[in-house]
Design a protein around this motif. Structure first.
Motif, PDB file in Angstrom:
ATOM      1  N   ARG A  35      36.584  91.829 -56.682  1.00  0.00           N
ATOM      2  CA  ARG A  35      35.658  91.999 -57.635  1.00  0.00           C
ATOM      3  C   ARG A  35      34.056  91.876 -57.150  1.00  0.00           C
ATOM      4  NH1 ARG A  35      35.956  91.089 -63.099  1.00  0.00           N
ATOM      5  NH2 ARG A  35      37.409  92.911 -63.193  1.00  0.00           N
TER       6      ARG A  35
ATOM      7  N   HIS B 229      30.675  90.494 -61.159  1.00  0.00           N
ATOM      8  CA  HIS B 229      31.496  89.853 -62.361  1.00  0.00           C
ATOM      9  C   HIS B 229      30.397  89.332 -63.456  1.00  0.00           C
ATOM     10  CE1 HIS B 229      34.899  88.226 -64.155  1.00  0.00           C
ATOM     11  NE2 HIS B 229      34.336  86.664 -64.002  1.00  0.00           N
TER      12      HIS B 229
ATOM     13  N   ASP C  21      34.610  96.655 -59.681  1.00  0.00           N
ATOM     14  CA  ASP C  21      35.653  96.337 -58.670  1.00  0.00           C
ATOM     15  C   ASP C  21      35.691  97.424 -57.717  1.00  0.00           C
ATOM     16  OD1 ASP C  21      36.420  94.011 -60.153  1.00  0.00           O
ATOM     17  OD2 ASP C  21      38.400  95.076 -60.771  1.00  0.00           O
TER      18      ASP C  21
END
Length: 393
Positions: A102, A105, A117
């Motif tokens: 990731r 975030h 991602d």
């Protein structure tokens, strides 16, 4: 660029100055100008005296009327996003050695409403707010500058978009993508469907939990309930589990798991069916496993679902406990941020007790470090796991 101001009520700016990223409608002084602010527009956030605090984006259609992008004066341009992405990238490279993680975030990386991602040279974006939707071109340009990806995919099919008045869409913005792509995690190869799979196609947040279970799995029998494409089970098999059974309702997910099993040169048994029905049938057949895993979908999607959702986790734990061998291990996870840690733990422990067993807590876990938690936003601590030893007295 002159931004339309929104003014906060007296005393409602304190948390914002400390870095809290959300402004609710009740925090804002009502003004006739608010109705003229286009959905998702950048705004200047001011205190009740008219003193500048920072920059955010505004959406009167959302319960969260404004999300902060920066404190103080800031130009929200390509350079702004390049700096944010470079900072996030540097943090990920410190903790993960392969380019599968990731990358962005949301609020924890200072970019509310945006998830990114990374799958090698493929990036999957999930945009959940009108403000980020308006800034999409700048975001893509910044990602090109920092990473120069071969493929960029927009997964605009999340529920949050509906709440923001946005349409649902999935499209390839740049390059092309195969039906399934390989994901490298903990030295295991998985298969992921980036166009049609859940969320962005993979759940990196369980990375460390998968490794924790795999480290315990050598020579053990393992059943992975709600396995999806085998995140827990395949790694356990690679780490020497004596047997691994994957249970999921999706034939496609199990097909991807079988493909990944071939890539990793391991054997797994796949059982397609409703998790509760399969657990009931396994229990009736007297099946027991050294390690039982249950990572169900979110049972608590909103506050109104809390009571019924916690009952769901209790039921999962009760039925899963019946499959655990004496002194075996049970791991249950929740991705529902509305279900608090203590309430979730109680539901799981109550379920084990109702099954007629005792349990001791071995470890409580959360999301992997590429899913950081915003220090002022409790909602960002969504993933919870509990590892139990189950036994008779």
């Amino acid at each position: 660029m002159q931004l339309t101001p929104i003014r906060l009520k007296k005393g409602h700016d304190e948390n914002i100055r400390k870095g809290f990223p959300w402004i609710y409608a009740g925090d804002i002084i009502d003004s006739s100008e608010l109705k003229f602010i286009a959905v998702g527009s950048l705004v200047s956030v001011e205190n009740f005296k008219g003193e500048h605090i920072g920059v955010g984006y505004y959406n009167s259609l959302s319960q969260i009327s404004c999300r902060m992008l920066a404190l103080g004066r800031a130009d929200i341009d390509e350079a702004f996003f390049v700096a944010k992405i470079k900072t996030a990238l540097a943090q990920r490279k410190k903790i993960i050695t392969v380019p599968y993680y990731r990358l962005i975030h949301s609020e924890a990386d200072g970019l509310p409403g945006l998830l990114v991602d990374r799958f090698g040279d493929i990036l999957v974006l999930q945009i959940g707010t009108a403000g980020m939707e308006n800034l999409q071109a700048l975001i893509i340009d910044a990602l090109e500058v920092v990473l120069l990806p071969k493929t960029i995919i927009l997964r605009g099919d999340n529920v949050a978009r509906k709440l923001e008045g946005l349409t649902q869409e999935v499209r390839v913005i740049k390059g092309k993508v195969e039906k399934w792509v390989e994901v490298v995690e903990n030295d295991c190869i998985y298969s992921a469907d980036l166009l049609h799979g859940q969320k962005t196609g993979w759940f990196y947040d369980q990375r460390d939990n998968r490794k924790m279970i795999a480290d315990l799995a050598h020579g053990k029998s393992v059943v992975d309930i709600y396995s999806h494409s085998g995140g827990f089970g395949l790694l356990a098999a690679k780490y020497g589990a004596s047997s691994v059974t994957l249970v999921d309702s999706s034939a496609l997910a199990l097909e991807m798991a079988q493909q990944a099993a071939i890539l990793n040169k391991v054997n797994v048994e796949c059982v397609k069916g409703d998790a509760f029905m399969v657990m009931e049938n396994l229990a009736k057949a007297g099946k027991k496993f050294d390690i039982v895993l249950a990572d169900p979908p979110a049972f608590v999607k909103s506050k109104k679902d809390i009571a019924s959702g916690l009952k769901g986790y209790e039921k999962v734990a009760r039925m899963a406990a019946n499959l655990v061998a004496e002194n075996g291990l049970l791991f249950v996870a929740s991705c529902s941020h509305h279900a608090g840690r203590s309430a979730f733990n109680k539901a799981v422990l109550d379920g084990v007790k109702k099954a007629g067993f005792f349990a001791e807590i071995i470890k409580q876990t959360g999301a992997a470090p590429d899913h950081p938690r915003h220090n002022l936003l409790l909602q960002s601590e969504y993933l919870k796991g509990i590892l139990l030893r189950v036994f008779f007295i």
